[in-house]
Structures are given as C-alpha cells and as structure tokens.
Design an enzyme around this catalytic site. Structure first.
Site, short mmCIF file in Angstrom:
data_model
loop_
_atom_site.label_atom_id
_atom_site.label_comp_id
_atom_site.label_asym_id
_atom_site.label_seq_id
_atom_site.Cartn_x
_atom_site.Cartn_y
_atom_site.Cartn_z
N GLU A 91 60.38 -77.45 -10.27
CA GLU A 91 60.22 -76.39 -11.23
C GLU A 91 58.75 -76.12 -11.51
O GLU A 91 57.92 -77.02 -11.46
CB GLU A 91 60.96 -76.75 -12.53
N LEU A 220 48.89 -91.43 -22.41
CA LEU A 220 48.64 -92.74 -23.03
C LEU A 220 49.87 -93.21 -23.81
O LEU A 220 50.46 -94.24 -23.50
CB LEU A 220 47.42 -92.66 -23.93
N CYS A 344 57.33 -79.72 -22.43
CA CYS A 344 56.83 -80.97 -21.86
C CYS A 344 57.93 -82.03 -21.82
O CYS A 344 58.60 -82.29 -22.81
CB CYS A 344 55.65 -81.47 -22.70
#
Length: 382
Positions: A91, A220, A344
């Site tokens: 994608e 992180l 995200c």
C-alpha cells in the site's frame, strides 16, 4: 525477459544503454521521459532516435504497479492497494497539505520486525520489494495525481519510507530507489524531504550515512530497553544505547540538524509521566555527545490483535509538555486517513495473517469494503 527500466537509477540506466551500443547520455533523456513525464511507451519519446526506440521496445519495458483499488478519505488522503504478485499486496498513501504533498510508500511486502503496536507486523513478512516496485509507487502516484488534479507541476514534494516494511532490511533495493527520487533528472526531491524510517537496524544506519544520507526517523517508542524489548523486538539485537550512538554518527551526514524520534502513545504502557522524564534524561545524556532530536508523538491506531489502547489526548498533551519543558522539540502527529486504514501502523488494512491476503484482494476488487469509497483501477485511469 525484458528489463523493467523502473529498476534502474541513472547510473544503472546508463550501463543498460551502453549494453545496447548507445551513448551514456541517452540514459538521461530516457530517465527524464520515464520519471519527469511519466512515459510508459517508448513511442512517446520523440527526441530519441527511432533506432533506439526500436532497441528499447525489444529489450525493455516500463511497468508500473498493478492497482487493485483506490480509497479516498474524507480528509483528502488517498490510499492505493497494489498487487505485486504471488498473493502479495502493498500500500501507498498520499497525504495532501496546504504547503506540501507527502507520499508514504512501502519497502517490503509485510514486515519481519513485528512491532507489537503495528498491524503490518502482525501480517508477517513475505518478501523484499525490488527497486522498481519501490520507485513505481512514486512514479504511479505522481503522474496519476497530476492527471487527477489537473496540474502540470510536481504534486509530491515529500516521500516518507514509512509504509509496509523495514526499509533498512531491504538496503540493496532501497538505496537505488532513493537515488532515483533525489536525482535532478528524476524527481529532484531534496534530501531533507525524503525520510527513511527505521526501527533501528544499526549497521545499516551507518551505511546509509555513507551511501545516501537522507532525513532519518527512528521508531523509538520506549525510554528503556526492557519496555522497548516488548514493543520493538529488534531492540534485543540493537539496544537503545547502540541505536542512539548510531543516530549521533548519522547526524554528521544528515541533511537536517536533528534526528526525528517517533513515539507511539500506548495507554498505560509507555505514556506515563515517568516515561517522559526517562526520555528527557536519555536525550540529555546523548545530547552531550552531539545528538539533536525532535519527538513526534503518534496516536495509536487500534486493531484487535494488538490488545493495546490509544492514550487519551490529555495524557498525550501532558507527556508532550514534560518533553517541551525540558527543551525537546515535540509535535503530536495529526492522524490522517483513519477512515480508510491509511494512518500510521494501519498499512496492513484488515490483513491479520498471510492466508487472508487472497480474500482481501478478491473482496476489494468487488468493491466490498463496507462503506469506504472504492475505485477499481486499471493502469493510470483511476
């Protein structure tokens, strides 16, 4: 089998032209036709000699991605689903802003890192993408958007390698793709506007600094190793101290004067005040060695298999305040494309395991996506 010219950076294309008995400068002309004008037919390339066009027609092709579907979000975000063969889908997502257009692209089909908060990781890993498969996402999106928006000038100003996959685990295919993006005869993007996001493959961070330094973003997500081990399994191989040392080394070559650290906010897991204070201490310790940082706090996008929840916005704001009060530049990412699973960590869509990929492709080809606007695509006519 003929060569797909999207697989070559300019140097590779020059070598290909030499193999046809042509001068190297022909590669520059060809490169511009492909990447700046979006040509897929050698017959369009009118400033190339007919003899060269005939050679190219017999030995090469320009093959973009096979588009299964396009999904349009209410906020203007567009997501494409590409079929790369053998049941694998990838994608890419276009995110429009008033001052820029950002394309988020994939580097692998699936991902082997297996971050706990990322739905792509729960899909599992299938294979690395080729250089051409990486570049073709930009090639297709740029020239589709020009047609779609009725614009002649460049639409995509920023590229982020934040789609499916860990880019630095596909290094040999990634770097030529980056060079195509940066080349003035290709897309001419600034190094500051091309970002590689990594979960922390330390040796490859060092190699990227030498081979093709672009903006770097590091996932992180935790201030100490025990917690990061549980969220980002790669941390067991490359713990935080080694990762931050690599970031400090990278900064000497980076086009920006800071490294971006991404931090997914997980309710009750990594979002407490003590976690923020631990981050401050961690960054202050490494800033003495020359590391300059920016933090991007990312609202978690829930999916059933994770067992995790999104931090409440007051908690995110309080966390950000602790970082900012310590002098750390901090932003909270605005989620985009949530309604089309483009935000995200959502780039696996509804894929939970490898066996569901074929069902997913079939369902999307039939437009069966439960209220999401789907446009079934053929070629560039999306």
């Amino acid at each position: 089998m003929t060569a797909n010219l999207l697989d070559y950076d300019l140097e590779g294309l020059a070598a290909f032209c030499e193999g046809l008995g042509e001068k190297r400068f022909r590669a520059t002309q060809l490169f511009r036709w492909i990447h700046q004008k979006g040509a897929s037919d050698f017959g369009q390339m009118t400033d190339l000699a007919r003899s060269l066009r005939e050679k190219l027609a017999g030995s090469a092709h320009i093959q973009g991605p096979k588009v299964v579907s396009r999904h349009d979000s209410a906020d203007g975000t567009i997501k494409w689903l590409f079929d790369v063969g053998a049941g694998d889908v990838i994608e890419a997502v276009f995110i429009p802003e008033t001052d820029r257009g950002t394309l988020c692209i994939s580097s692998q089909a699936g991902c082997a890192v297996g971050c706990r908060f990322c739905s792509t990781g729960h899909q599992g890993f299938s294979r690395n993408l080729t250089t051409g498969e990486i570049v073709s996402q930009l090639w297709f999106a740029e020239h589709f958007l020009r047609q779609h928006l009725g614009r002649q000038e460049r639409v995509i100003s920023n590229v982020v390698m934040m789609g499916m996959g860990e880019p630095l685990q596909n290094y040999s295919q990634l770097v030529p793709a980056l060079r195509v993006m940066l080349d003035d005869h290709g897309y001419g993007l600034s190094r500051r506007r091309v970002t590689v996001s990594t979960s922390g493959v330390v040796p490859m961070i060092d190699r990227l600094a030498k081979d093709c330094p672009v903006a770097l973003a590091v996932s992180l997500h935790a201030p100490q190793d025990a917690l990061r081990d549980s969220l980002v399994p790669l941390n067991k191989k490359y713990p935080i101290a080694e990762l931050l040392q690599a970031c400090t080394r990278y900064q000497a070559s980076a086009p920006r004067d800071f490294i971006t650290f991404e931090y997914c906010m997980l309710d009750g897991v990594n979002d407490q005040p003590e976690h923020a204070r631990q981050l401050v201490a961690l960054m202050q310790n490494h800033s003495a060695g020359g590391l300059s940082c920016k933090f991007n706090l990312i609202p978690f996008n829930p999916f059933p298999a994770s067992g995790l929840k999104r931090s409440a916005m007051p908690q995110v704001a309080a966390f950000a305040k602790i970082l900012m009060d310590a002098g750390i530049v901090t932003t909270v990412r605005k989620t985009r494309g949530d309604d089309i699973d483009a935000a995200c960590g959502q780039l696996a869509g509804d894929v939970q395991d490898r066996t569901s990929v074929d069902r997913r492709i079939a369902a999307q080809r039939q437009g069966m996506l439960g209220g999401i606007k789907v446009v079934v695509a053929k070629g560039m006519d999306v």
